[in-house]
Design a protein around this motif. Structure first.
Motif, PDB file in Angstrom:
ATOM      1  N   THR A   3       7.728  -4.045   9.308  1.00  0.00           N
ATOM      2  CA  THR A   3       8.451  -3.444   8.187  1.00  0.00           C
ATOM      3  C   THR A   3       7.586  -2.561   7.300  1.00  0.00           C
ATOM      4  OG1 THR A   3       8.033  -5.456   6.897  1.00  0.00           O
ATOM      5  CG2 THR A   3      10.125  -5.313   8.063  1.00  0.00           C
ATOM      6  N   LEU A   4       6.287  -2.707   7.366  1.00  0.00           N
ATOM      7  CA  LEU A   4       5.404  -1.902   6.529  1.00  0.00           C
ATOM      8  C   LEU A   4       4.310  -1.319   7.402  1.00  0.00           C
ATOM      9  CD1 LEU A   4       4.435  -0.850   3.777  1.00  0.00           C
ATOM     10  CD2 LEU A   4       3.118  -2.949   3.529  1.00  0.00           C
ATOM     11  N   THR A   5       4.319  -0.012   7.569  1.00  0.00           N
ATOM     12  CA  THR A   5       3.290   0.657   8.360  1.00  0.00           C
ATOM     13  C   THR A   5       2.654   1.721   7.474  1.00  0.00           C
ATOM     14  OG1 THR A   5       4.992   2.137   9.239  1.00  0.00           O
ATOM     15  CG2 THR A   5       4.388   0.244  10.582  1.00  0.00           C
ATOM     16  N   PRO A   6       1.753   1.318   6.607  1.00  0.00           N
ATOM     17  CA  PRO A   6       1.174   2.282   5.659  1.00  0.00           C
ATOM     18  C   PRO A   6       0.434   3.400   6.364  1.00  0.00           C
ATOM     19  CG  PRO A   6      -0.112   0.271   5.711  1.00  0.00           C
ATOM     20  CD  PRO A   6       1.136   0.001   6.506  1.00  0.00           C
ATOM     21  N   THR A   7       0.665   4.611   5.924  1.00  0.00           N
ATOM     22  CA  THR A   7      -0.022   5.758   6.495  1.00  0.00           C
ATOM     23  C   THR A   7      -1.328   5.979   5.750  1.00  0.00           C
ATOM     24  OG1 THR A   7       2.048   6.800   7.152  1.00  0.00           O
ATOM     25  CG2 THR A   7       0.129   8.219   6.970  1.00  0.00           C
ATOM     26  N   LEU A   8      -2.423   5.789   6.469  1.00  0.00           N
ATOM     27  CA  LEU A   8      -3.729   6.087   5.886  1.00  0.00           C
ATOM     28  C   LEU A   8      -4.045   7.554   6.133  1.00  0.00           C
ATOM     29  CD1 LEU A   8      -3.831   2.984   5.906  1.00  0.00           C
ATOM     30  CD2 LEU A   8      -6.253   3.155   6.402  1.00  0.00           C
ATOM     31  N   ASP A   9      -4.726   8.177   5.200  1.00  0.00           N
ATOM     32  CA  ASP A   9      -4.986   9.598   5.284  1.00  0.00           C
ATOM     33  C   ASP A   9      -6.343   9.890   4.665  1.00  0.00           C
ATOM     34  OD1 ASP A   9      -4.656  12.598   4.190  1.00  0.00           O
ATOM     35  OD2 ASP A   9      -3.201  12.283   5.792  1.00  0.00           O
ATOM     36  N   GLY A  21     -17.231   1.549  -7.136  1.00  0.00           N
ATOM     37  CA  GLY A  21     -16.446   0.893  -8.162  1.00  0.00           C
ATOM     38  C   GLY A  21     -15.215   1.636  -8.611  1.00  0.00           C
ATOM     39  N   LYS A  22     -14.859   2.747  -7.929  1.00  0.00           N
ATOM     40  CA  LYS A  22     -13.721   3.532  -8.408  1.00  0.00           C
ATOM     41  C   LYS A  22     -12.928   4.232  -7.315  1.00  0.00           C
ATOM     42  CE  LYS A  22     -16.805   7.444  -9.414  1.00  0.00           C
ATOM     43  NZ  LYS A  22     -17.328   8.346 -10.469  1.00  0.00           N
ATOM     44  N   SER A  23     -13.523   4.495  -6.154  1.00  0.00           N
ATOM     45  CA  SER A  23     -12.864   5.301  -5.131  1.00  0.00           C
ATOM     46  C   SER A  23     -12.033   4.465  -4.178  1.00  0.00           C
ATOM     47  CB  SER A  23     -13.924   6.068  -4.318  1.00  0.00           C
ATOM     48  OG  SER A  23     -14.642   6.955  -5.135  1.00  0.00           O
ATOM     49  N   PRO A  24     -11.045   5.088  -3.506  1.00  0.00           N
ATOM     50  CA  PRO A  24     -10.370   4.396  -2.413  1.00  0.00           C
ATOM     51  C   PRO A  24     -11.388   3.970  -1.353  1.00  0.00           C
ATOM     52  CG  PRO A  24      -9.231   6.429  -2.983  1.00  0.00           C
ATOM     53  CD  PRO A  24     -10.526   6.447  -3.727  1.00  0.00           C
ATOM     54  N   VAL A  25     -11.021   3.002  -0.539  1.00  0.00           N
ATOM     55  CA  VAL A  25     -11.951   2.436   0.438  1.00  0.00           C
ATOM     56  C   VAL A  25     -11.956   3.283   1.710  1.00  0.00           C
ATOM     57  CG1 VAL A  25     -12.532   0.398   1.804  1.00  0.00           C
ATOM     58  CG2 VAL A  25     -11.593   0.140  -0.501  1.00  0.00           C
ATOM     59  N   THR A  26     -13.147   3.599   2.197  1.00  0.00           N
ATOM     60  CA  THR A  26     -13.316   4.447   3.367  1.00  0.00           C
ATOM     61  C   THR A  26     -13.392   3.623   4.646  1.00  0.00           C
ATOM     62  OG1 THR A  26     -14.599   6.009   2.030  1.00  0.00           O
ATOM     63  CG2 THR A  26     -14.775   6.222   4.412  1.00  0.00           C
ATOM     64  N   PHE A  27     -12.614   4.031   5.650  1.00  0.00           N
ATOM     65  CA  PHE A  27     -12.770   3.529   7.018  1.00  0.00           C
ATOM     66  C   PHE A  27     -13.233   4.693   7.882  1.00  0.00           C
ATOM     67  CE2 PHE A  27      -9.938   0.327   5.273  1.00  0.00           C
ATOM     68  CZ  PHE A  27     -10.455  -0.847   5.823  1.00  0.00           C
ATOM     69  N   ASN A  28     -14.337   4.509   8.589  1.00  0.00           N
ATOM     70  CA  ASN A  28     -14.979   5.596   9.311  1.00  0.00           C
ATOM     71  C   ASN A  28     -14.538   5.684  10.762  1.00  0.00           C
ATOM     72  OD1 ASN A  28     -16.754   6.618   7.219  1.00  0.00           O
ATOM     73  ND2 ASN A  28     -17.852   4.684   7.399  1.00  0.00           N
ATOM     74  N   ASN A  29     -14.516   6.943  11.254  1.00  0.00           N
ATOM     75  CA  ASN A  29     -14.234   7.226  12.660  1.00  0.00           C
ATOM     76  C   ASN A  29     -12.901   6.659  13.120  1.00  0.00           C
ATOM     77  OD1 ASN A  29     -16.673   8.721  13.500  1.00  0.00           O
ATOM     78  ND2 ASN A  29     -17.721   6.814  12.945  1.00  0.00           N
ATOM     79  N   VAL A  30     -11.890   6.827  12.268  1.00  0.00           N
ATOM     80  CA  VAL A  30     -10.525   6.444  12.633  1.00  0.00           C
ATOM     81  C   VAL A  30      -9.597   7.612  12.316  1.00  0.00           C
ATOM     82  CG1 VAL A  30     -10.855   3.969  12.334  1.00  0.00           C
ATOM     83  CG2 VAL A  30     -10.180   5.342  10.379  1.00  0.00           C
ATOM     84  N   ASP A  31      -8.536   7.710  13.085  1.00  0.00           N
ATOM     85  CA  ASP A  31      -7.560   8.770  12.875  1.00  0.00           C
ATOM     86  C   ASP A  31      -6.608   8.399  11.742  1.00  0.00           C
ATOM     87  OD1 ASP A  31      -8.409  10.457  14.988  1.00  0.00           O
ATOM     88  OD2 ASP A  31      -7.402   9.135  16.428  1.00  0.00           O
ATOM     89  N   SER A  32      -6.101   9.421  11.068  1.00  0.00           N
ATOM     90  CA  SER A  32      -5.038   9.178  10.108  1.00  0.00           C
ATOM     91  C   SER A  32      -3.820   8.631  10.856  1.00  0.00           C
ATOM     92  CB  SER A  32      -4.665  10.465   9.381  1.00  0.00           C
ATOM     93  OG  SER A  32      -5.747  10.936   8.609  1.00  0.00           O
ATOM     94  N   GLY A  33      -3.124   7.683  10.242  1.00  0.00           N
ATOM     95  CA  GLY A  33      -1.965   7.113  10.911  1.00  0.00           C
ATOM     96  C   GLY A  33      -1.562   5.777  10.340  1.00  0.00           C
ATOM     97  N   ASN A  34      -0.817   5.029  11.124  1.00  0.00           N
ATOM     98  CA  ASN A  34      -0.250   3.761  10.683  1.00  0.00           C
ATOM     99  C   ASN A  34      -1.073   2.587  11.189  1.00  0.00           C
ATOM    100  OD1 ASN A  34       1.885   5.131   9.482  1.00  0.00           O
ATOM    101  ND2 ASN A  34       3.106   5.081  11.347  1.00  0.00           N
ATOM    102  N   TYR A  35      -1.336   1.635  10.293  1.00  0.00           N
ATOM    103  CA  TYR A  35      -2.146   0.467  10.609  1.00  0.00           C
ATOM    104  C   TYR A  35      -1.574  -0.757   9.907  1.00  0.00           C
ATOM    105  CZ  TYR A  35      -5.612   3.917  12.126  1.00  0.00           C
ATOM    106  OH  TYR A  35      -6.244   4.942  12.762  1.00  0.00           O
ATOM    107  N   THR A  36      -1.961  -1.922  10.394  1.00  0.00           N
ATOM    108  CA  THR A  36      -1.737  -3.167   9.681  1.00  0.00           C
ATOM    109  C   THR A  36      -2.967  -3.436   8.827  1.00  0.00           C
ATOM    110  OG1 THR A  36      -0.379  -4.030  11.474  1.00  0.00           O
ATOM    111  CG2 THR A  36      -1.272  -5.636   9.928  1.00  0.00           C
ATOM    112  N   ILE A  37      -2.763  -3.814   7.566  1.00  0.00           N
ATOM    113  CA  ILE A  37      -3.868  -4.050   6.634  1.00  0.00           C
ATOM    114  C   ILE A  37      -3.885  -5.523   6.241  1.00  0.00           C
ATOM    115  CG2 ILE A  37      -4.934  -3.390   4.456  1.00  0.00           C
ATOM    116  CD1 ILE A  37      -4.685  -1.098   6.455  1.00  0.00           C
ATOM    117  N   ALA A  38      -5.044  -6.136   6.311  1.00  0.00           N
ATOM    118  CA  ALA A  38      -5.210  -7.518   5.849  1.00  0.00           C
ATOM    119  C   ALA A  38      -6.300  -7.562   4.792  1.00  0.00           C
ATOM    120  CB  ALA A  38      -5.568  -8.444   7.005  1.00  0.00           C
TER     121      ALA A  38
END
Length: 490
Positions: free
Chosen positions: A368-374, A336-353
């Motif tokens: 135009t938007l390639t958010p860097t997940l870290d 209920g408070k933390s950022p959302v975790t994606f497992n077994n993926v590299d930090s980098g640029n993704y499309t988010i839906a």
């Protein structure tokens, strides 16, 4: 065979032998022992802080230090340690090693239960009243991200003072006892009090060791799969109030209707929301749906996230997550408070839906938007669907509220890719026929239903605040002809 209590340093080169088969207590009142041998089939309970000057020998048994500290002098040696023969840090106490010169793989003999999980210290530099402390806990760290899929059921809390130089630590775990999930996915991680980092870690699944350079006064060492954190924000049209700039949380107030486990895995939603590379079902504690200290953080509902590739137009779904959305639009994990975790993926640029069970989905535009997940929450980019112009598709891909905020189009009662009032497979008829059995006077109260278009916990066709009129007036602009069409990469 009995207990030992002392109120001054024990001098000379003599040895204290704790031998027996019942619990013995050692109370040194913070003073020193030259040499100590443990030979007790039951256990030794430390009743105060203590210091070992020369040697600690484990012949049999475990030393439980509880809330007290046990310090090993810089020249003190430890021998005989192993399974069932170690120091258990089962409370707030630590094992300290004093350091006056460079050391190489000095072994800190800690364990828990009957399992030996030592820490190895290597240092280089100069020292001033220097020491390194360790506290082993045989559990997943409480600082770990929610929904981590592969991890160690053990972590080592490390402290250091007085070292001007480098400190490298290695921790040895027990396989398979300590491993949850797939050991091959594990990477060493260090928590610095704010963020996790796997930078400069090494891991060895043969020796069952994880290693890390420690540059902070306090850190927590463990192993987890590679993960990325997503900070995102979205508003749902059906429950958004442009006057307060918040969503209402009717589904959880008075009595909570929001499921404690992921609704997208079960009917009627699972035929339209299919998880990818996410077999660990999301569940939450009831307290997550209670009133939060800040009302803006109260939970509104579940949403469905898709981590997609960054190749135009982001057609490939790499992983999905079900998460929660707060009144202020923040999308958070199952705590209920933390950022959302994606497992077994590299930090980098993704499309988010982002999708919702009765709203049309929305996707970032990979052009135009390639958010860097870290993995670090402090550097994870915010993907703000409420203001961003970098959205896949035309401007009609989302609704614009009176305050200018972007919201997901509501009214998708039949969970397809369009919202419409008339024609084949329209949402008005689904509401009336499929949910209310064709009876315009029926009211479905306390309903967690896709036909609850305005998310006010009831489904009704006529009367005050009914769903049919919300669909017609608020979503379709008081006309039977418009359609709202989902605009996604695919």
């Amino acid at each position: 065979m009995g207990d030992i209590s002392c109120n001054k340093n024990i001098s000379g080169l003599g040895k204290i032998l704790l031998k027996g088969d019942t619990v013995q207590h050692l109370n040194m009142n913070g003073f020193s022992i030259p040499n100590l041998e443990i030979d007790n089939a039951d256990s030794i309970m430390l009743a105060s802080d203590a210091r070992i000057n020369n040697s600690l020998l484990f012949t049999n048994g475990i030393v439980h230090i509880g809330e007290h500290n046990l310090t090993l002098a810089d020249i003190a040696s430890v021998s005989g340690m192993g399974p069932g023969k170690f120091i258990e840090t089962n409370d707030t106490g630590q094992v300290f090693k004093e350091i006056s010169a460079n050391v190489n793989s000095t072994e800190m003999p800690v364990g828990a239960g009957n399992i030996y999980r030592p820490l190895f210290i290597t240092t280089s530099g100069t020292y001033s009243a220097a020491k390194v402390g360790v506290q082993l806990q045989d559990s997943l760290s409480t600082f770990a991200p929610p929904m981590i899929s592969d991890y160690l059921k053990a972590h080592w809390n490390i402290t250091q003072t007085g070292i001007s130089g480098t400190l490298d630590i290695s921790a040895q775990y027990s396989d398979p006892t300590d491993v949850a999930g797939n050991e091959e996915n594990l990477r060493g991680y260090l928590y610095d009090g704010n963020d996790w980092s796997s930078k400069n870690e090494t891991h060895n699944t043969v020796s069952n060791k994880i290693s890390f350079p420690v540059t902070v006064p306090f850190g927590t060492l463990t192993a987890m799969d590679k993960f990325d954190l997503l900070n995102a924000k979205v508003f749902l049209q059906g429950t958004y109030n442009s006057g307060t700039h918040l969503m209402s949380d009717n589904l959880r107030t008075s009595s909570n209707l929001i499921p404690l486990s992921d609704p997208y895995r079960i009917a009627p939603y699972n035929s339209n929301f299919v998880h990818v590379n996410n077999s660990l079902a999301e569940t939450v504690a009831p307290s997550v749906f209670a009133d939060q200290p800040a009302a803006n953080d109260n939970i509104v509902d579940w949403v469905f996230l898709e981590l997609r590739d960054n190749v135009t137009p982001g057609n490939t779904v790499l992983q999905t997550r079900s998460a929660l959305v707060q009144r202020d639009g923040d999308i958070v994990d199952v705590d209920g408070k933390s950022p959302v975790t994606f497992n077994n993926v590299d930090s980098g640029n993704y499309t988010i839906a982002v999708r919702h069970r009765n709203h049309l989905g929305l996707s970032t535009d990979p052009v135009t938007l390639t958010p860097t997940l870290d993995e670090k929450k402090s550097t994870a980019a915010l993907v703000d669907f409420t203001t961003s112009a970098n959205i896949f598709g035309p401007a009609t891909a989302y609704s614009v509220a009176a305050d200018g905020k972007h919201t997901l189009w509501g009214g998708n009662a039949n969970m397809d890719k369009t919202v419409k009032f008339a024609g084949f497979q329209n949402d008005k008829d689904y509401l009336l026929l499929n949910t209310l059995g064709g009876n315009t006077g029926t009211i479905l109260n306390n309903a967690y239903s896709p036909s609850d278009i305005n998310l006010n916990r009831e489904v009704k066709y006529n009367g005050f605040n009914n769903d049919k009129d919300f669909l017609y007036n608020s979503i379709l602009g008081s006309s039977t002809s418009p359609q709202r069409i989902q605009s996604m990469p695919n």
